[in-house]
Scaffold this active site. Structure first.
Site, PDB file in Angstrom:
ATOM      1  N   ASP A  12       0.821  -1.222   0.000  1.00 64.04           N
ATOM      2  CA  ASP A  12       0.000   0.000   0.000  1.00 64.04           C
ATOM      3  C   ASP A  12       0.851   1.266   0.000  1.00 64.04           C
ATOM      4  OD1 ASP A  12      -2.434  -1.459   0.088  1.00 64.04           O
ATOM      5  OD2 ASP A  12      -2.188  -1.751   2.243  1.00 64.04           O
ATOM      6  N   LYS A  63     -11.876  -4.926  -3.522  1.00 65.73           N
ATOM      7  CA  LYS A  63     -13.079  -5.088  -2.683  1.00 65.73           C
ATOM      8  C   LYS A  63     -14.330  -4.732  -3.479  1.00 65.73           C
ATOM      9  CE  LYS A  63     -10.873  -4.818   1.791  1.00 65.73           C
ATOM     10  NZ  LYS A  63      -9.545  -4.279   1.461  1.00 65.73           N
TER      11      LYS A  63
END
Ligand code: BMP
Length: 204
Positions: A12, A63
């Protein structure tokens, strides 16, 4: 997905340079790379193809949680751009999960690792895992709630369980695997460490 170290790196970071620097350091100490919005929104979807040279499975953590046709399109785009797996939400229901599974090998989020997941997700995690068992390669289950992993493992059958929330979110390294997960997902515990390689080795 081959298991050796039991670690998936959550990459990330905010730039290509940082991503490549971290991967150069830890590539021998991880089994797969998870990329998500922080990296991909900064660098572009095509960056997944550039990461292919590290020869690690790439999990696109998008997601996905839209209507079926849009969710499937997102999965198709992810695969076209280099994703080996795509993370999809399960709470959106069977039609979404089924459509996504036609376009990609998917992991379904059963229960998230943060405290807020106790409000709605926790009580539905078993049903979501049952749904995942029909369509998915694996599920995401929280390293911050080991009883949840154990409980979901009973339903998961052959599903591969990947588990975030280790170290920075409070999960004790190694404990999710002991509770039944196949891989632990680790981000900040590695890429923010002074020495990412040493940190990654410490988790193996
Ligand atoms: P960190 O180890 O820095 O806390 O990162 C955890 C990673 O796992 C992040 O990429 C986050 O998006 C992801 N994740 C999570 O933390 N909890 C979940 O329930 C599901 C996730 O995908």
């Amino acid at each position: 997905m081959k298991k050796d170290k039991g670690i998936i790196l959550a990459l990330d970071v905010g730039s290509k340079v940082e991503a490549i620097e971290v991967l150069e350091e830890v590539k021998d100490d991880i089994d797969a790379v998870k990329v998500g919005y922080p990296l991909i929104l900064n660098t572009g979807l095509g960056f997944m193809k550039e990461l292919k040279r590290f020869e690690k499975p790439i999990i696109a953590d998008f997601k996905v949680a839209d209507i079926p046709v849009i969710s499937k399109t997102i999965c198709e785009l992810a695969v076209k751009n280099g994703a080996d797996y795509v993370i999809v939400h399960g709470f959106v229901g069977e039609d979404v999960v089924r459509e996504c599974s036609k376009a990609a090998k998917i992991f379904v989020v059963a229960e998230m690792s943060h405290a807020g997941a106790e409000t709605f997700m926790k009580e539905n995690a078993k049903e979501i895992t049952g749904l995942a068992a029909r369509y998915a390669f694996g599920i995401v289950a929280p390293a911050t709630r080991l009883q949840s992993i154990t409980k979901l493992k009973e339903i998961a059958g052959d599903l591969v369980i990947i588990s975030p929330g280790v170290k920075t979110q409070g999960g004790v390294p190694g404990s999710a695997i002991k509770a039944g997960a196949d891989f632990e997902i680790i981000g900040r515990g590695i890429y923010l460490a002074k020495d990412p390689r040493e940190a990654a080795r410490g988790f193996c």
